[in-house]
Design a protein around this motif. Structure first.
Motif, PDB file in Angstrom:
ATOM      1  N   LEU A 134       7.464 -11.473  -8.146  1.00 16.98           N
ATOM      2  CA  LEU A 134       6.858 -12.642  -8.435  1.00 16.98           C
ATOM      3  C   LEU A 134       5.679 -12.359  -9.816  1.00 16.98           C
ATOM      4  N   ALA A 135       6.406 -12.737 -10.939  1.00 18.89           N
ATOM      5  CA  ALA A 135       5.714 -12.541 -12.245  1.00 18.89           C
ATOM      6  C   ALA A 135       5.192 -14.011 -12.555  1.00 18.89           C
ATOM      7  N   VAL A 151       7.176  -8.019  -4.368  1.00 18.47           N
ATOM      8  CA  VAL A 151       6.394  -7.332  -5.188  1.00 18.47           C
ATOM      9  C   VAL A 151       5.702  -8.278  -6.209  1.00 18.47           C
ATOM     10  N   VAL A 152       4.477  -8.570  -6.256  1.00 19.13           N
ATOM     11  CA  VAL A 152       3.714  -9.288  -7.404  1.00 19.13           C
ATOM     12  C   VAL A 152       3.545  -8.408  -8.564  1.00 19.13           C
ATOM     13  N   ALA A 153       4.091  -8.916  -9.762  1.00 15.62           N
ATOM     14  CA  ALA A 153       3.762  -7.991 -10.899  1.00 15.62           C
ATOM     15  C   ALA A 153       2.796  -8.791 -11.646  1.00 15.62           C
ATOM     16  N   GLY A 154       1.748  -8.077 -12.109  1.00  9.54           N
ATOM     17  CA  GLY A 154       0.511  -8.656 -12.600  1.00  9.54           C
ATOM     18  C   GLY A 154      -0.416  -9.402 -11.848  1.00  9.54           C
ATOM     19  N   TRP A 155      -1.734  -9.238 -12.196  1.00 11.46           N
ATOM     20  CA  TRP A 155      -2.912  -9.839 -11.579  1.00 11.46           C
ATOM     21  C   TRP A 155      -2.421 -11.411 -11.271  1.00 11.46           C
ATOM     22  N   ARG A 156      -2.533 -11.872 -10.215  1.00  6.00           N
ATOM     23  CA  ARG A 156      -2.438 -13.412  -9.757  1.00  6.00           C
ATOM     24  C   ARG A 156      -3.567 -13.771  -9.160  1.00  6.00           C
ATOM     25  N   ASP A 164       3.635  -6.392  -1.888  1.00  6.57           N
ATOM     26  CA  ASP A 164       2.966  -5.314  -2.930  1.00  6.57           C
ATOM     27  C   ASP A 164       2.249  -5.957  -4.257  1.00  6.57           C
ATOM     28  N   LEU A 165       1.479  -5.199  -4.717  1.00  8.18           N
ATOM     29  CA  LEU A 165       0.878  -5.557  -6.059  1.00  8.18           C
ATOM     30  C   LEU A 165       1.106  -4.335  -7.239  1.00  8.18           C
ATOM     31  N   ILE A 166       1.734  -4.697  -8.108  1.00  7.71           N
ATOM     32  CA  ILE A 166       1.860  -3.518  -9.228  1.00  7.71           C
ATOM     33  C   ILE A 166       1.361  -4.216 -10.400  1.00  7.71           C
ATOM     34  N   THR A 167       0.622  -3.633 -11.405  1.00  7.69           N
ATOM     35  CA  THR A 167      -0.169  -4.448 -12.217  1.00  7.69           C
ATOM     36  C   THR A 167      -0.623  -3.443 -13.357  1.00  7.69           C
ATOM     37  N   LEU A 319       3.921  -0.258   4.608  1.00  5.97           N
ATOM     38  CA  LEU A 319       2.850  -1.216   4.282  1.00  5.97           C
ATOM     39  C   LEU A 319       2.707  -1.421   2.659  1.00  5.97           C
ATOM     40  N   PRO A 320       2.288  -2.765   2.664  1.00  3.61           N
ATOM     41  CA  PRO A 320       1.956  -2.950   0.937  1.00  3.61           C
ATOM     42  C   PRO A 320       1.125  -2.150   0.438  1.00  3.61           C
ATOM     43  N   GLU A 321       1.219  -1.799  -0.770  1.00  2.02           N
ATOM     44  CA  GLU A 321       0.523  -1.082  -1.681  1.00  2.02           C
ATOM     45  C   GLU A 321      -0.067  -1.669  -2.988  1.00  2.02           C
ATOM     46  N   ARG A 322      -0.850  -1.364  -3.332  1.00  5.08           N
ATOM     47  CA  ARG A 322      -1.347  -1.894  -4.840  1.00  5.08           C
ATOM     48  C   ARG A 322      -1.635  -0.673  -5.823  1.00  5.08           C
TER      49      ARG A 322
END
Length: 338
Positions: A134-135, A151-156, A164-167, A319-322
């Motif tokens: 999700l971008a 995975v969420v790409a970038g701050w939301r 997961d959040l990778i930003t 487990l999800p990561e940031r």
């Protein structure tokens, strides 16, 4: 031979696995084995099948592969707007990992609006993608999570449960932009901000840096992040603060709008007003704009997102990561001393 059509004329139907088998003089089961594990076939038969595939223009059916497996080897990517080119490097980074493993990325443009985001995501899930990136800003309905690794790409403004959040470290990037302008000697600095999660973090970092330096910044009201939004915000800034000598835009697309507003006032960049963007998108890299920008390392976000999704596909219990990725200042020709 049961060829799908004369060799020198357009085929009348899509060539099948059985056509390949007939052309190569082998059994359909051997062609199927070739597609799954060519190393188990003798070189002579392997070459014959490969030649038949090339001559017929045969392409294996992904749908048939899906029926034989619980996976589609596809990853869904939801972006917020095709006009904002920041996602190009994100997609390139993902494909650099996924392509060699036989995965394809399916792209969906949500555009602003909760319903559009949900429609785009539901459309990808209906195609049975194995995972999602999700971008774009998730809708309220999506915050409860999805049934595929996400995975969420970038701050939301919101992160779906279990994702997961990778930003990029946007707070640090906003500070970088402010410090660059301050070091050049600017004290009349305006910021064109947006209403999304990434803009909020960039704005916070920017404000922290200028306030630490004892400078009073001017921030436009939070709007969208399109070129039109950048133009409107820059017009407001110039109307209310004509002594502005530097502008920090929340992204490169908004910076493009600021260029237009400055040009309409007869102001030049950077002689009259310095401009810095964010994302280091293809816009910033163009020789015509030559825009100073903060590189949000979308390529690395894409690479890490792909690796993380592959790990979650293999082990859904993870487990999800940031993860934060360090930004970088890219100096070009749109910033100078006031």
């Amino acid at each position: 031979m049961n060829n799908p059509g004369p060799r020198n004329s357009p085929p009348t139907r899509r060539p099948t696995l059985y056509d390949v088998a007939t052309q190569a003089g082998v059994s359909p089961s051997l062609v199927s084995l070739f597609l799954k594990d060519p190393g188990r076939i003798s070189k002579k038969r392997r070459d014959a099948v490969q030649q038949a595939i090339s001559e017929l223009g045969y392409r294996p059916s992904r749908a048939a592969t899906t029926l034989a497996s619980s996976r589609t080897k596809s990853i869904g990517l939801v972006i917020d707007d095709y006009r904002n080119l920041w996602f190009v490097d994100l997609l390139r980074g993902m494909e650099s990992v996924l392509s060699d493993l036989g995965y394809q990325v399916m792209l969906a443009d949500s555009r602003p609006g909760e319903n559009r985001i949900k429609e785009a995501t539901d459309g990808l899930l209906a195609m049975h993608v194995d995972a999602l990136v999700l971008a774009a800003e998730p809708s309220e309905a999506m915050l409860s999570g999805t049934w595929v690794p996400t995975v969420v790409a970038g701050w939301r403004n919101g992160i779906p449960e279990g994702a997961d959040l990778i930003t990029n470290d946007d707070d640090n990037g906003g500070s970088m932009a402010a410090n660059h302008l301050l070091e050049l000697g600017h004290v009349r600095i305006g910021h064109l901000s947006g209403s999304d999660g990434a803009s909020a973090h960039r704005r916070a970092g920017f404000l922290r840096a200028v306030e630490t330096a004892g400078v009073d910044p001017v921030v436009s009201k939070s709007t969208g992040t399109s070129e039109e939004d950048g133009y409107a915000a820059a017009v407001w800034l110039l109307d209310h603060h004509p002594d502005t000598t530097a502008v920090f835009a929340a992204n490169d697309t908004m910076a493009l709008g600021a260029f237009a507003a400055l040009k309409a006032r007869g102001l030049s960049v950077p002689d009259d007003v310095s401009v810095i963007g964010y994302d280091n998108s293809p816009l910033a890299k163009s020789r015509y704009l030559d825009l100073t920008s903060i590189d949000n390392r979308s390529d690395l976000v894409g690479v890490d997102a792909a690796h993380r999704l592959l790990a979650r596909i293999e082990d859904p219990a993870l487990l999800p990561e940031r993860k934060l990725i360090e930004p970088a200042l890219v100096l070009r020709g749109t910033t100078s001393i006031p």
